[in-house]
Write a protein that holds these residues in place. Sequence first.
Motif, PDB file in Angstrom:
ATOM      1  N   LEU A   1      -7.721 -18.040 -19.375  1.00  0.00           N
ATOM      2  CA  LEU A   1      -6.426 -17.759 -18.735  1.00  0.00           C
ATOM      3  C   LEU A   1      -5.434 -17.055 -19.655  1.00  0.00           C
ATOM      4  CD1 LEU A   1      -5.965 -21.176 -16.905  1.00  0.00           C
ATOM      5  CD2 LEU A   1      -6.479 -18.974 -15.834  1.00  0.00           C
ATOM      6  N   SER A   2      -5.782 -16.897 -20.929  1.00  0.00           N
ATOM      7  CA  SER A   2      -4.801 -16.412 -21.911  1.00  0.00           C
ATOM      8  C   SER A   2      -4.267 -15.024 -21.589  1.00  0.00           C
ATOM      9  CB  SER A   2      -5.415 -16.426 -23.316  1.00  0.00           C
ATOM     10  OG  SER A   2      -6.540 -15.556 -23.371  1.00  0.00           O
ATOM     11  N   ASP A   3      -5.089 -14.167 -20.982  1.00  0.00           N
ATOM     12  CA  ASP A   3      -4.641 -12.812 -20.638  1.00  0.00           C
ATOM     13  C   ASP A   3      -4.704 -12.584 -19.133  1.00  0.00           C
ATOM     14  OD1 ASP A   3      -3.659 -10.263 -21.356  1.00  0.00           O
ATOM     15  OD2 ASP A   3      -5.682  -9.414 -21.210  1.00  0.00           O
ATOM     16  N   SER A   4      -4.563 -13.653 -18.363  1.00  0.00           N
ATOM     17  CA  SER A   4      -4.762 -13.554 -16.917  1.00  0.00           C
ATOM     18  C   SER A   4      -3.501 -13.187 -16.151  1.00  0.00           C
ATOM     19  CB  SER A   4      -5.282 -14.894 -16.377  1.00  0.00           C
ATOM     20  OG  SER A   4      -4.283 -15.898 -16.502  1.00  0.00           O
ATOM     21  N   PHE A   5      -2.359 -13.126 -16.830  1.00  0.00           N
ATOM     22  CA  PHE A   5      -1.105 -12.933 -16.108  1.00  0.00           C
ATOM     23  C   PHE A   5      -0.186 -11.992 -16.881  1.00  0.00           C
ATOM     24  CE2 PHE A   5      -0.710 -16.536 -18.921  1.00  0.00           C
ATOM     25  CZ  PHE A   5       0.524 -16.357 -19.533  1.00  0.00           C
ATOM     26  N   ALA A   6       0.798 -11.463 -16.167  1.00  0.00           N
ATOM     27  CA  ALA A   6       1.806 -10.605 -16.782  1.00  0.00           C
ATOM     28  C   ALA A   6       3.171 -11.003 -16.241  1.00  0.00           C
ATOM     29  CB  ALA A   6       1.531  -9.134 -16.488  1.00  0.00           C
ATOM     30  N   VAL A   7       4.179 -10.888 -17.086  1.00  0.00           N
ATOM     31  CA  VAL A   7       5.559 -11.201 -16.714  1.00  0.00           C
ATOM     32  C   VAL A   7       6.390  -9.929 -16.860  1.00  0.00           C
ATOM     33  CG1 VAL A   7       7.568 -12.645 -17.189  1.00  0.00           C
ATOM     34  CG2 VAL A   7       5.261 -13.554 -17.559  1.00  0.00           C
ATOM     35  N   ASP A   8       7.088  -9.567 -15.774  1.00  0.00           N
ATOM     36  CA  ASP A   8       7.956  -8.383 -15.756  1.00  0.00           C
ATOM     37  C   ASP A   8       7.205  -7.087 -16.067  1.00  0.00           C
ATOM     38  OD1 ASP A   8      10.102  -9.926 -15.075  1.00  0.00           O
ATOM     39  OD2 ASP A   8      10.833 -10.145 -17.128  1.00  0.00           O
ATOM     40  N   GLY A   9       5.913  -7.061 -15.808  1.00  0.00           N
ATOM     41  CA  GLY A   9       5.142  -5.833 -15.984  1.00  0.00           C
ATOM     42  C   GLY A   9       5.002  -5.113 -14.662  1.00  0.00           C
ATOM     43  N   PRO A  10       4.246  -4.003 -14.639  1.00  0.00           N
ATOM     44  CA  PRO A  10       4.025  -3.293 -13.378  1.00  0.00           C
ATOM     45  C   PRO A  10       3.176  -4.131 -12.421  1.00  0.00           C
ATOM     46  CG  PRO A  10       2.686  -2.346 -15.141  1.00  0.00           C
ATOM     47  CD  PRO A  10       3.607  -3.329 -15.782  1.00  0.00           C
ATOM     48  N   ALA A  11       3.567  -4.196 -11.176  1.00  0.00           N
ATOM     49  CA  ALA A  11       2.837  -4.976 -10.170  1.00  0.00           C
ATOM     50  C   ALA A  11       1.788  -4.086  -9.516  1.00  0.00           C
ATOM     51  CB  ALA A  11       3.804  -5.521  -9.125  1.00  0.00           C
ATOM     52  N   ARG A  12       0.534  -4.560  -9.488  1.00  0.00           N
ATOM     53  CA  ARG A  12      -0.553  -3.787  -8.884  1.00  0.00           C
ATOM     54  C   ARG A  12      -1.405  -4.682  -7.983  1.00  0.00           C
ATOM     55  NH1 ARG A  12      -0.775  -2.277 -14.262  1.00  0.00           N
ATOM     56  NH2 ARG A  12      -2.597  -3.593 -14.592  1.00  0.00           N
ATOM     57  N   ASN A  13      -0.772  -5.509  -7.200  1.00  0.00           N
ATOM     58  CA  ASN A  13      -1.503  -6.457  -6.358  1.00  0.00           C
ATOM     59  C   ASN A  13      -1.824  -5.845  -4.998  1.00  0.00           C
ATOM     60  OD1 ASN A  13      -1.366  -8.866  -8.156  1.00  0.00           O
ATOM     61  ND2 ASN A  13       0.830  -8.488  -7.927  1.00  0.00           N
ATOM     62  N   LEU A  14      -3.037  -6.090  -4.537  1.00  0.00           N
ATOM     63  CA  LEU A  14      -3.466  -5.587  -3.238  1.00  0.00           C
ATOM     64  C   LEU A  14      -2.803  -6.372  -2.117  1.00  0.00           C
ATOM     65  CD1 LEU A  14      -7.308  -5.276  -3.927  1.00  0.00           C
ATOM     66  CD2 LEU A  14      -5.708  -3.381  -3.635  1.00  0.00           C
ATOM     67  N   PRO A  15      -2.569  -5.737  -0.959  1.00  0.00           N
ATOM     68  CA  PRO A  15      -2.086  -6.510   0.195  1.00  0.00           C
ATOM     69  C   PRO A  15      -3.164  -7.492   0.654  1.00  0.00           C
ATOM     70  CG  PRO A  15      -2.642  -4.257   0.827  1.00  0.00           C
ATOM     71  CD  PRO A  15      -2.730  -4.311  -0.658  1.00  0.00           C
ATOM     72  N   LEU A  16      -2.760  -8.498   1.401  1.00  0.00           N
ATOM     73  CA  LEU A  16      -3.712  -9.514   1.836  1.00  0.00           C
ATOM     74  C   LEU A  16      -4.766  -8.929   2.767  1.00  0.00           C
ATOM     75  CD1 LEU A  16      -4.442 -12.484   1.580  1.00  0.00           C
ATOM     76  CD2 LEU A  16      -2.962 -12.951   3.540  1.00  0.00           C
ATOM     77  N   VAL A  17      -4.352  -8.156   3.759  1.00  0.00           N
ATOM     78  CA  VAL A  17      -5.298  -7.496   4.662  1.00  0.00           C
ATOM     79  C   VAL A  17      -5.135  -5.992   4.515  1.00  0.00           C
ATOM     80  CG1 VAL A  17      -6.035  -7.180   7.055  1.00  0.00           C
ATOM     81  CG2 VAL A  17      -5.208  -9.425   6.293  1.00  0.00           C
ATOM     82  N   LEU A  18      -6.208  -5.334   4.057  1.00  0.00           N
ATOM     83  CA  LEU A  18      -6.142  -3.903   3.793  1.00  0.00           C
ATOM     84  C   LEU A  18      -6.501  -3.069   5.024  1.00  0.00           C
ATOM     85  CD1 LEU A  18      -6.970  -5.385   0.965  1.00  0.00           C
ATOM     86  CD2 LEU A  18      -7.474  -3.064   0.229  1.00  0.00           C
ATOM     87  N   ASP A  19      -7.510  -3.528   5.780  1.00  0.00           N
ATOM     88  CA  ASP A  19      -7.978  -2.703   6.898  1.00  0.00           C
ATOM     89  C   ASP A  19      -8.893  -3.526   7.782  1.00  0.00           C
ATOM     90  OD1 ASP A  19      -8.230  -0.479   8.475  1.00  0.00           O
ATOM     91  OD2 ASP A  19      -9.372   0.710   7.028  1.00  0.00           O
ATOM     92  N   ARG A  20      -9.133  -2.989   8.975  1.00  0.00           N
ATOM     93  CA  ARG A  20     -10.089  -3.570   9.921  1.00  0.00           C
ATOM     94  C   ARG A  20     -11.158  -2.541  10.240  1.00  0.00           C
ATOM     95  NH1 ARG A  20     -11.340  -3.441  15.255  1.00  0.00           N
ATOM     96  NH2 ARG A  20     -12.057  -5.414  16.194  1.00  0.00           N
ATOM     97  N   ILE A  21     -12.405  -2.975  10.321  1.00  0.00           N
ATOM     98  CA  ILE A  21     -13.528  -2.074  10.601  1.00  0.00           C
ATOM     99  C   ILE A  21     -14.325  -2.642  11.753  1.00  0.00           C
ATOM    100  CG2 ILE A  21     -15.718  -1.169   9.685  1.00  0.00           C
ATOM    101  CD1 ILE A  21     -14.288  -1.245   6.901  1.00  0.00           C
ATOM    102  N   GLY A  22     -14.655  -1.802  12.723  1.00  0.00           N
ATOM    103  CA  GLY A  22     -15.472  -2.237  13.840  1.00  0.00           C
ATOM    104  C   GLY A  22     -14.671  -2.454  15.109  1.00  0.00           C
TER     105      GLY A  22
END
Length: 423
Positions: free
Chosen positions: A402-423
């Motif tokens: 966990l030592s390098d698992s997080f960032a504080v006040d850095g650039p946010a690059r998190n994916l949205p919860l639902v990206l797309d639907r197929i079918g």
Amino acid sequence: MEAIDVITAKRDGGELTGEQIRWVVDAYTRGAVAEEQMAALNMAVVWRGMTRAETSAWTQAMLDSGERLDFGGLDRPTTDKHSTGGVGDKITLPLTPTVAACGAAVPQLSGRGLGHTGGTLDKLESVPGWRADLSPEAMRVQLAEVGCAVCAAGPGLAPADRKLYALRDVTGTVESVPLIAASIMSKKLAEGTASLVLDVKVGSGAFMKDAASARELAETMVAIGTDHGVRTSALLTGMDTPLGRRVGNALEVAEAVEVLSGGGPSDVVELTVELAREMLRAAGLDGARDPAEALRDGSAMDAWRRMIAAQGGDPDAPLPAAAERRDILAPATGTLTRLDAYAVGVAARRLGAGRARKEDPVSAGAGVELHAKPGEEIRAGRPLFTLHTDDPARFDGAAEALSDSFAVDGPARNLPLVLDRIG
């Protein structure tokens, strides 16, 4: 027909016929094709790929190697969900009874965790008395009486896949979209469900790290389901950050119960509702009832309690708790902008919640509790993680993960919860 001809045809970029595929899968399952020959064919597929027709035929050949469950005749339509795996992915637990409370039957065959991803059966086995093994007859009775069942797949379902997966695991041939898709879909089609929704994870904690490969896998599996007469769709969902705030077996069950009680983390609630709506659409019940209402009015909880009790569990029994805890404190004050799902999954495994090898035991109470998610404020010196384990010697390895698992006040690059639907 000879194995060498099938191997060289694929090695040279040819398209295998349905007859060749049926023969080689059947002969390998019976032991008439040697391990090294099937390993060579798998490697040729990794390099050359497969067409839609080949992938569909390969799936059918594995499906034909064993029995297929039949839930025809139930008084409600059947629908199922499959997730490609992630960290904190407890969605099956609240989702299955929620969909049942809305009128569908959910025959959910699930697996155990391996590596950094958790397994649904491991989680449910932390409920005192709960059992994973149900015969096809017992499963049908439970679907008729309760509306849902979560259990282990029997040895008779797609035995060719079990043998092929073990070979791929030790020959560096896991990473092939057609082989992955055929492996997943042969087992899901063997369940006999009329419709299927796929939750294909994308991100650091997922098998597919980028959206392009996740989309390719989703499209391939949807095509296989369609080719086999099963209504199939997929959601691409983000797995850069763990789902919910607890990662570990009993920890995740407790969080799932919070969702079923009308509370719980917003991301777990949102994905449960989105997948439930998709499953109900696939089952032809999209106008019947809103899953969000089933969570609010207690009917989803009622279905959960009936399901747990039907499989020998006590829904009122206290869940196991780890003997030892340790807090990891935030090093700075600010906004948490990154929380790496893979690192959290590794930490949970090192604490005893998961397994590095299939034969490893798991600890019901071990895991990681998250005190903040990306976008939330943290304060220096306050707990950021709480580690749970029965063996304090495991703390240091988990803390290192966990030592390098997080960032504080850095650039946010998190994916949205639902990206797309197929079918």
